[in-house]
Structure formats: C-alpha cells, structure tokens
Enzyme design. Structure first.
Site: not given
Length: 535
Positions: A321, A470-472
């Site tokens: 995101h 920080w949504h890898q």
C-alpha cells in the site's frame, strides 16, 4: 478472573525456566520460522496439543520494551534492532528516491511495532483468494467464521460478524480525539457513510468511514505473539528461540527435513519430523526459498545456487500500500490518542470496482516525506494519508548473494503503473476535500501541503511524497497458474513437507492493514496441519 502482578511474575518465571530447559533440543514435529502475526498463530495452535513438539524461531529479540508496549511509542522502533531496516532500490517513478520498507524483527513481528489497526480486508479480497486457490475455505463466508472464532470484540453488538471470547481482543479506539471525529463528520458531508466499525458491513460494500478498531487494552499494545504464543510458553512441548536467523532449508530428497539456523553466530541444524512452515514475511520468505534452491532458475543461476524446484513466481508480484501525506496546521496543539491513528476511510473512486481503491488513514501529527518537508511543516498539525488500497504496480525481489547475510534487493516499482498515478491524484483530491471541509474549521488554520497545485507540480509532489504503509505482500502467491508458489493448502509446489503462512501468499494485497489477514492465514495453516495429522 483478575490476573495479579504476582501471578504475572510467577508465570514469567515459569516461562523462563521452561524455555531454558528446552534450548538444547534439536528434534521437533513442526518448525515454524518467524514469530510474526501468522507464525505466532501457527505455533500456538499446534502447541495446543501436548503431544506435538513445536519449535518457533525468531531472528529478532525480546518484545519486552516500552516502545513495544506503549502505543504512542511505536515510531521509536523504526530504525532500531526491532526493525529489519529494508530499503527499496532507487525508483525512477519516485524521482530516484529510495523509500524505507520497515518490517518487524522482534517477537510479534509487525504486530509489535505497528499502529495496532485491526482491518479484516474486504469481502471481495477473500472471494478473490478463494477463486485463485480453487478452494471455498478461503472465501469471505469461511473467513468470517474464523474472525468470529478468534475475536474478543468489545464494541457495538454485531453477532453476525463479530466474535467474543477469542484470543484477539479488539475494540474501537477509546475516547478518539477531535481530529478523528471531525474526519467522520467531513466524510458524511461528502456523502460517504459512516459506520460503528471499519470491519463488518463497511467491508462488504462500497466502503465508508469509521473510528479504527485497535489492538489496545487498558492503554497497552497487544501483539499477536502476546495474545497467542506467550500464554503457552510454559508448556514443555513449545520451544521459542530468539536471535535465530534461518539461513536455509535442509532436505531429504524432495522432502524438507528441517532448517539451518545461525544462532549466536554459530550454525545449528534443527530437524522437523513432520513439516516446516515459513512465516518470515514477504521479503525473507522468498529469500530463504531462493537460497534453498526454490525459485526462478535464472535468478538462482546468477548466484550459483543449485535448483531444487523451479518456481518462477518466488519473489515476483510484490505489492504494497502506497500513500501520500496531506498535512494541516492546528489552531492549537492537540493530544495524540491511541498511537495517533484513530480513524480511517475506504472508498471507491469508481462504483464498478469490486472493492474500495482509496485507503485514507488519519494520523494526529504531521508526517511529511523528507523531500516534501522543505515546503514547511507546522509545529502542530495532523496528516491524512491518501493511500491506494489496490495499486497496480508490481515489484520484484532479487538476491544479492547466496548467503544469509546478503541483503535482499527490493525493486518495489512503486507508481510504475500509469493507473496508479491517476488513482493517487483522485485519492489526494478527495483527501483534500475531507481535510478542508467545514468539520475541521474549528481545529485547523489552513492546509499546509500539498495545497492547490497544478497537475505537473502535484505529480512531482506525489512522487516526492510517496511512502509505504509497511504492508509488503504477495511475493510467494497462492494460486494455480505458473506464477503461483503455493496451493490452497499453502503447500509449496514440488516440495514436500513445506508450507508458507504469511503475507507473501496473498494473491493480491487485502484492502487495509494486513495484520488481521495474517492472523487468518495463520489460522488456516494451523487448521490444515491439524486436519492432515489428526491433532
């Protein structure tokens, strides 16, 4: 039942004594690699059965730190030993910028250092998972049953969608600050409906705005590790080892037999009688796969790694995101509540979409990128991040070498797809309408950034301001095509006794924060393993 401080101390001592007694064991039934939001669930669920020997390995250290337990201190973990400190490669679509890709390196993983938002994902996300896997156990109706089972919901009653008594305490942000409530009022003024919760009905249709559901109880953070795993650490069948860097998988033919680990600088080998589960996250899971010979033949050949199983999709399909900060100056300083993120908005820029494509996250302090900070950051202000819930850009992870201490190359390709710039412009446009609505006039003096820019200047602002949520995810995706890495049972294609349970298996990134979906992935993995081995 009230738990006293003396009870907590006695249990902590029992945990310490038990884990000290376990530390020399090397033979287990299951080895779970990674104590994040999914791995903590898998290990705890398997350890419910006393006869099952479970090892949980975590490269990071203890979660006993004020920055982990105190919600307002979560940013203090970034750049510390509790953060992997990943950086994406310089990106031409971000004006040559390299952006940080922080990821938790601590017991609890991201759930120990994140902003504690519980976001379940949209109905269409889970139905898409089920279609890709060819398995209805991944669809929204099935996943809703899991959420009801695991939740301990402390908010407005919604028995059709919310659970009680489960290990996951969830509640709306307590006593939200005026900035959060003003955001909801502004949303209503623009025709966006508001809800009691961002989960439930809001994530079954076009979206809306709501006060966040958070993992905070009595003013303290609740990580997934603390909710699931820690309560079982006094059991003799559960071993948790920190500072354990998984370097490679070990094999007996095409069967995974265990893992090689670097522990206190020394190599140690652990054996799994049944299975190994990789829950190392969207960067380290593909790294261990490739360095163990599982991945694209050309990438392995570049580093002299023998191919055990060619899987072209390992390290591909990287999604995240991306967001863009819009900042307003307060008339007077305001308090920061519940870690600073208390309200959110999901909405569709186009009603024909199957899920909201805009993800707006309110933060009660100013957060500019380094490049845009020169425009002038107010001493006291708030930020609304205009985010893309389903960006079309796709990245790739590559090896820099064959060894455990060789850093991964993260080619995130943020904003590389032209549709993402168009979506970003629409998202920021709506974000500015929200922040400049009459609902905020009593709180703010003016919009600090971006302001009313022309198209070229606005695009430059977005390329200079793009940051990650920080949504890898999605780098070892579940599916049935040639780019898929795992099937619907999370088994790695062509390899026996190896499964993946973390955000890397997502076929596409879920709508919203990824902690809650990772808990579901962990629950699904545990259910599958328990059914296979009759435990």
């Amino acid at each position: 039942m009230t738990i006293t401080i003396s009870d907590e101390r006695a249990f902590a001592q029992a945990v310490q004594a038990n884990q000290a007694a376990r530390c020399r064991q090397t033979e287990f039934d299951f080895i779970v690699c990674g104590a994040g939001s999914a791995g903590s669930v898998v290990a705890a669920r398997l350890a419910e059965h006393p006869e099952v020997r479970v090892l949980l390995l975590e490269a990071g250290g203890s979660d006993e730190a004020a920055s982990v337990t105190e919600p307002a201190l979560w940013p203090h973990n970034l750049g510390t030993e509790r953060d992997w400190g990943f950086m994406a490669e310089p990106n031409e679509f971000l004006n040559g910028r390299s952006i940080p890709m922080n990821m938790g390196k601590v017991l609890g993983g991201g759930s120990s250092i994140n902003v504690m938002v519980w976001a379940r994902g949209h109905r269409s996300d889970w139905d898409y998972f089920a279609a890709e896997a060819g398995d209805d156990a991944w669809n929204y109706a099935s996943v809703l049953d899991i959420y009801r089972r695991v939740e301990d919901w402390h908010g407005p009653a919604d028995p059709a969608r919310r659970g009680e008594g489960g290990p996951v305490y969830v509640a709306p942000a307590r006593d939200p600050q005026p900035t959060a409530t003003a955001m909801l009022e502004a949303a209503r003024s623009l025709g966006v409906p508001t809800f009691d919760s961002p989960n439930g009905a809001m994530m079954e249709g076009d979206g809306g705005a709501a006060i966040n559901d958070l993992r905070i109880r009595d003013g303290k953070r609740l990580s997934v590790f603390r909710s699931y795993t820690y309560p079982r650490m006094a059991q003799p069948n559960l071993t948790v080892i920190t500072g354990a860097l998984v370097s490679k998988l070990t094999f007996d033919g095409n069967r995974v037999a265990g893992v090689d680990v670097i522990l206190d600088g020394q190599p140690v080998r652990f054996h799994a009688a049944r299975e190994v589960v990789l829950s190392l996250g969207a960067v380290n899971t593909p790294k261990v796969l490739m360095q163990s010979g599982i991945g694209p033949e050309d990438e392995l050949a570049r580093h002299g790694i023998k191919v055990r199983q060619h899987l072209a999709g390992v390290g591909r399909n990287h999604q995240d995101h991306v967001s863009f900060g819009c900042i307003w100056e307060y008339r007077e300083p305001q308090q920061v509540g519940n870690g600073g993120s208390e309200a959110t908005l999901y909405w569709k820029s186009n009603p024909t979409l199957d899920a909201p494509d805009m993800l707006h996250c309110q933060v009660e302090f100013p957060v500019p990128s380094a490049e845009n900070a020169a425009r002038g950051v107010p001493a006291h202000g708030w930020t609304m991040f205009a985010g893309l819930a389903h960006p079309k850009s796709r990245g790739r992870l590559l090896l820099s070498g064959p060894d455990a201490d060789d850093a991964m190359i993260i080619r995130a390709n943020t904003l590389s797809h032209p549709d993402d710039m168009a979506s970003a412009l629409a998202s920021v446009r709506m974000c500015r309408e929200l922040g400049n609505a009459s609902a905020f006039r009593h709180l703010v003096t003016h919009e600090s950034m971006p302001g009313n820019l022309g198209l070229e200047d606005m695009q430059r602002y977005l390329r200079n301001g793009a940051v990650t949520y920080w949504h890898q995810s999605c780098t070892a995706k579940m599916g049935r095509d040639t780019m898929s890495v795992v099937n619907g049972d999370l088994e790695v294609y062509g390899v026996r006794n190896l499964r993946i349970a973390d955000s890397s298996i997502m076929p596409r990134i879920t709508t919203g924060n990824t902690m809650a979906p990772c808990v579901v992935i962990g629950e699904r993995a545990a259910d599958i393993l328990k059914a296979k081995y009759h435990i």
